[in-house]
Design a protein around this motif. Structure first.
Motif, PDB file in Angstrom:
ATOM      1  N   SER A 109       0.832  -1.206   0.000  1.00  0.00           N
ATOM      2  CA  SER A 109       0.000   0.000   0.000  1.00  0.00           C
ATOM      3  C   SER A 109       0.864   1.254   0.000  1.00  0.00           C
ATOM      4  O   SER A 109       2.078   1.202   0.185  1.00  0.00           O
ATOM      5  N   TRP A 110       0.177   2.382  -0.194  1.00  0.00           N
ATOM      6  CA  TRP A 110       0.833   3.688  -0.175  1.00  0.00           C
ATOM      7  C   TRP A 110       0.055   4.643   0.718  1.00  0.00           C
ATOM      8  O   TRP A 110      -1.185   4.637   0.719  1.00  0.00           O
ATOM      9  N   THR A 111       0.790   5.467   1.449  1.00  0.00           N
ATOM     10  CA  THR A 111       0.217   6.677   2.030  1.00  0.00           C
ATOM     11  C   THR A 111       0.467   7.805   1.040  1.00  0.00           C
ATOM     12  O   THR A 111       1.601   8.001   0.592  1.00  0.00           O
ATOM     13  N   MET A 112      -0.599   8.520   0.688  1.00  0.00           N
ATOM     14  CA  MET A 112      -0.513   9.625  -0.258  1.00  0.00           C
ATOM     15  C   MET A 112      -0.953  10.908   0.447  1.00  0.00           C
ATOM     16  O   MET A 112      -1.819  10.881   1.326  1.00  0.00           O
ATOM     17  N   THR A 113      -0.354  12.022   0.063  1.00  0.00           N
ATOM     18  CA  THR A 113      -0.661  13.294   0.708  1.00  0.00           C
ATOM     19  C   THR A 113      -0.851  14.399  -0.330  1.00  0.00           C
ATOM     20  O   THR A 113      -0.391  14.290  -1.469  1.00  0.00           O
ATOM     21  N   MET A 114      -1.514  15.468   0.078  1.00  0.00           N
ATOM     22  CA  MET A 114      -1.666  16.666  -0.749  1.00  0.00           C
ATOM     23  C   MET A 114      -2.118  17.808   0.145  1.00  0.00           C
ATOM     24  O   MET A 114      -2.493  17.591   1.295  1.00  0.00           O
ATOM     25  N   ARG A 115      -2.085  19.038  -0.398  1.00  0.00           N
ATOM     26  CA  ARG A 115      -2.559  20.211   0.339  1.00  0.00           C
ATOM     27  C   ARG A 115      -3.905  20.640  -0.243  1.00  0.00           C
ATOM     28  O   ARG A 115      -3.969  21.096  -1.384  1.00  0.00           O
ATOM     29  N   PRO A 116      -4.977  20.485   0.509  1.00  0.00           N
ATOM     30  CA  PRO A 116      -6.292  20.880  -0.010  1.00  0.00           C
ATOM     31  C   PRO A 116      -6.414  22.398  -0.080  1.00  0.00           C
ATOM     32  O   PRO A 116      -5.809  23.121   0.701  1.00  0.00           O
ATOM     33  N   VAL A 117      -7.187  22.851  -1.045  1.00  0.00           N
ATOM     34  CA  VAL A 117      -7.405  24.290  -1.211  1.00  0.00           C
ATOM     35  C   VAL A 117      -8.909  24.560  -1.166  1.00  0.00           C
ATOM     36  O   VAL A 117      -9.723  23.710  -1.551  1.00  0.00           O
ATOM     37  N   PRO A 118      -9.307  25.730  -0.687  1.00  0.00           N
ATOM     38  CA  PRO A 118     -10.734  26.058  -0.620  1.00  0.00           C
ATOM     39  C   PRO A 118     -11.383  25.998  -2.008  1.00  0.00           C
ATOM     40  O   PRO A 118     -10.793  26.427  -3.004  1.00  0.00           O
ATOM     41  N   ALA A 119     -12.579  25.448  -2.062  1.00  0.00           N
ATOM     42  CA  ALA A 119     -13.322  25.328  -3.319  1.00  0.00           C
ATOM     43  C   ALA A 119     -14.792  25.106  -2.974  1.00  0.00           C
ATOM     44  O   ALA A 119     -15.117  24.663  -1.862  1.00  0.00           O
ATOM     45  N   PRO A 120     -15.691  25.403  -3.909  1.00  0.00           N
ATOM     46  CA  PRO A 120     -17.111  25.123  -3.667  1.00  0.00           C
ATOM     47  C   PRO A 120     -17.335  23.620  -3.482  1.00  0.00           C
ATOM     48  O   PRO A 120     -16.686  22.797  -4.134  1.00  0.00           O
ATOM     49  N   ILE A 121     -18.240  23.267  -2.600  1.00  0.00           N
ATOM     50  CA  ILE A 121     -18.562  21.861  -2.365  1.00  0.00           C
ATOM     51  C   ILE A 121     -19.705  21.453  -3.283  1.00  0.00           C
ATOM     52  O   ILE A 121     -20.726  22.128  -3.377  1.00  0.00           O
ATOM     53  N   ASP A 122     -19.515  20.358  -3.991  1.00  0.00           N
ATOM     54  CA  ASP A 122     -20.527  19.821  -4.897  1.00  0.00           C
ATOM     55  C   ASP A 122     -21.867  19.720  -4.150  1.00  0.00           C
ATOM     56  O   ASP A 122     -21.949  19.093  -3.092  1.00  0.00           O
ATOM     57  N   PRO A 123     -22.934  20.329  -4.691  1.00  0.00           N
ATOM     58  CA  PRO A 123     -24.226  20.282  -3.989  1.00  0.00           C
ATOM     59  C   PRO A 123     -24.823  18.888  -3.881  1.00  0.00           C
ATOM     60  O   PRO A 123     -25.739  18.672  -3.078  1.00  0.00           O
ATOM     61  N   ALA A 124     -24.298  17.947  -4.659  1.00  0.00           N
ATOM     62  CA  ALA A 124     -24.790  16.570  -4.558  1.00  0.00           C
ATOM     63  C   ALA A 124     -24.188  15.837  -3.366  1.00  0.00           C
ATOM     64  O   ALA A 124     -24.585  14.707  -3.063  1.00  0.00           O
ATOM     65  N   VAL A 125     -23.212  16.463  -2.701  1.00  0.00           N
ATOM     66  CA  VAL A 125     -22.542  15.836  -1.558  1.00  0.00           C
ATOM     67  C   VAL A 125     -22.965  16.549  -0.274  1.00  0.00           C
ATOM     68  O   VAL A 125     -22.825  17.761  -0.153  1.00  0.00           O
ATOM     69  N   THR A 126     -23.479  15.791   0.673  1.00  0.00           N
ATOM     70  CA  THR A 126     -23.781  16.315   1.996  1.00  0.00           C
ATOM     71  C   THR A 126     -22.729  15.781   2.970  1.00  0.00           C
ATOM     72  O   THR A 126     -22.256  14.653   2.829  1.00  0.00           O
ATOM     73  N   ILE A 127     -22.390  16.595   3.951  1.00  0.00           N
ATOM     74  CA  ILE A 127     -21.361  16.204   4.916  1.00  0.00           C
ATOM     75  C   ILE A 127     -21.904  16.427   6.324  1.00  0.00           C
ATOM     76  O   ILE A 127     -22.250  17.547   6.696  1.00  0.00           O
ATOM     77  N   ALA A 128     -21.984  15.318   7.066  1.00  0.00           N
ATOM     78  CA  ALA A 128     -22.510  15.340   8.427  1.00  0.00           C
ATOM     79  C   ALA A 128     -21.366  15.198   9.419  1.00  0.00           C
ATOM     80  O   ALA A 128     -20.232  14.871   9.056  1.00  0.00           O
ATOM     81  N   ALA A 129     -21.701  15.402  10.699  1.00  0.00           N
ATOM     82  CA  ALA A 129     -20.681  15.335  11.741  1.00  0.00           C
ATOM     83  C   ALA A 129     -20.581  13.956  12.385  1.00  0.00           C
ATOM     84  O   ALA A 129     -19.674  13.706  13.172  1.00  0.00           O
ATOM     85  N   ALA A 130     -21.511  13.057  12.041  1.00  0.00           N
ATOM     86  CA  ALA A 130     -21.507  11.736  12.661  1.00  0.00           C
ATOM     87  C   ALA A 130     -22.048  10.709  11.678  1.00  0.00           C
ATOM     88  O   ALA A 130     -22.726  11.049  10.693  1.00  0.00           O
ATOM     89  N   VAL A 131     -21.743   9.453  11.952  1.00  0.00           N
ATOM     90  CA  VAL A 131     -22.189   8.343  11.105  1.00  0.00           C
ATOM     91  C   VAL A 131     -23.585   7.908  11.534  1.00  0.00           C
ATOM     92  O   VAL A 131     -23.842   7.681  12.723  1.00  0.00           O
ATOM     93  N   GLY A 132     -24.497   7.796  10.569  1.00  0.00           N
ATOM     94  CA  GLY A 132     -25.822   7.266  10.828  1.00  0.00           C
ATOM     95  C   GLY A 132     -25.952   5.839  10.333  1.00  0.00           C
ATOM     96  O   GLY A 132     -25.111   5.347   9.575  1.00  0.00           O
ATOM     97  N   SER A 133     -27.010   5.163  10.719  1.00  0.00           N
ATOM     98  CA  SER A 133     -27.185   3.756  10.346  1.00  0.00           C
ATOM     99  C   SER A 133     -27.369   3.592   8.839  1.00  0.00           C
ATOM    100  O   SER A 133     -26.856   2.633   8.244  1.00  0.00           O
ATOM    101  N   THR A 134     -28.066   4.529   8.196  1.00  0.00           N
ATOM    102  CA  THR A 134     -28.266   4.435   6.750  1.00  0.00           C
ATOM    103  C   THR A 134     -26.943   4.594   6.014  1.00  0.00           C
ATOM    104  O   THR A 134     -26.656   3.870   5.048  1.00  0.00           O
ATOM    105  N   TRP A 135     -26.129   5.544   6.460  1.00  0.00           N
ATOM    106  CA  TRP A 135     -24.806   5.727   5.857  1.00  0.00           C
ATOM    107  C   TRP A 135     -23.968   4.466   6.017  1.00  0.00           C
ATOM    108  O   TRP A 135     -23.326   4.009   5.069  1.00  0.00           O
ATOM    109  N   MET A 136     -23.982   3.887   7.209  1.00  0.00           N
ATOM    110  CA  MET A 136     -23.184   2.695   7.476  1.00  0.00           C
ATOM    111  C   MET A 136     -23.636   1.522   6.621  1.00  0.00           C
ATOM    112  O   MET A 136     -22.820   0.766   6.086  1.00  0.00           O
ATOM    113  N   GLU A 137     -24.924   1.369   6.442  1.00  0.00           N
ATOM    114  CA  GLU A 137     -25.443   0.288   5.607  1.00  0.00           C
ATOM    115  C   GLU A 137     -25.043   0.489   4.153  1.00  0.00           C
ATOM    116  O   GLU A 137     -24.722  -0.469   3.442  1.00  0.00           O
TER     117      GLU A 137
END
Length: 254
Positions: free
Chosen positions: A93-121
């Motif tokens: 395997s490899w560990t890969m790295t990069m420096r993220p830069v600010p950009a608009p977040i794709d509206p099709a992607v939602t980001i929550a603060a915790a894992v829910g059962s539906t996400w886990m399934e």
């Protein structure tokens, strides 16, 4: 650099049990994720002799195979010593790295603060995990203090999943998956790009991830997003002791 990145990765996905010995941390969690079920070197030149007895005892107590994750921090002879002991070499395997830069977040992607059962399934279905593997991983994720849990929706249904955990100012991406019947459509790139944009907005100065060397489609995707190879690693693994064996703590050769 390797010591710092390894520490960030551990903090971003802490094992349920971690035992520190000189130069190593022995991690035990159950579930399907090897990095939290292996002994990991923490300092350059970490000596295998300093961890073997403790690792074999702890994994025997949990009925798990003894497993070592060998990064360049381990002493040069560690791999050959474990090979001589009969432990199989797996998962280059490899560990890969990069420096993220600010950009608009794709509206099709939602980001929550915790894992829910539906996400886990959804993640478990995409990765083909059993119910036991799913439940074990859910228990592990419940202990992560700070993370962004991403879901990509396409055609009205969730088809992509991923996490960015945080450690020492770095965002560690893991559990990146796209549903099997939606792969090859650029959704993985959209998902990871959104996670990176979110991580940058959250103040991450660097992003990292770990990927199998043989997974060339994923490696190509990550390179296209700016990730570069930081360092390789692999595992040496034995087999779990028999529950009926009186010789607890001993390992079969293979």
């Amino acid at each position: 650099m390797i010591e710092a990145v390894e520490r960030s990765a551990r903090l971003a996905l802490p094992a349920l049990t971690e035992v520190e010995v000189p130069g190593w941390v022995i991690r035990v969690s159950g579930g399907p994720t090897k990095r939290v079920n292996s002994a990991n070197p923490t300092v350059a030149g970490a000596r295998l002799a300093d961890v073997r007895v403790a690792a074999e005892r702890l994994y025997a107590e949990h009925d798990l195979p003894v497993r070592y994750r060998l990064t360049p921090l381990a002493e040069p002879d560690a791999d050959s010593l474990l090979a001589d002991a009969g432990l199989a070499r797996i998962d280059e395997s490899w560990t890969m790295t990069m420096r993220p830069v600010p950009a608009p977040i794709d509206p099709a992607v939602t980001i929550a603060a915790a894992v829910g059962s539906t996400w886990m399934e959804g993640l478990a279905g995409a990765l083909g995990w059993s119910a036991d593997q799913r439940n074990g991983h859910a228990a592990l994720l419940a202990h992560v203090e700070r993370m962004g849990v991403a879901t990509l929706v396409d055609g009205g249904e969730p088809v992509g999943w991923g996490i960015a955990g945080f450690g020492d100012g770095r965002a560690c991406l893991y559990d990146i998956a796209v549903a099997a019947d939606h792969r090859g459509q650029g959704l993985g790139q959209r998902l990871v790009s959104a996670i990176l944009a979110w991580a940058a907005a959250e103040g991450a100065g660097e992003a990292l991830l770990q990927v199998l060397d043989a997974n060339e489609p994923a490696r190509r995707l990550y390179r296209g997003l700016g990730f570069v190879d930081a360092y390789p690693y692999h595992y040496r693994v034995g087999v779990a002791p028999s529950r009926s064996s009186p010789a607890r703590g001993r390992w079969q050769r293979r």
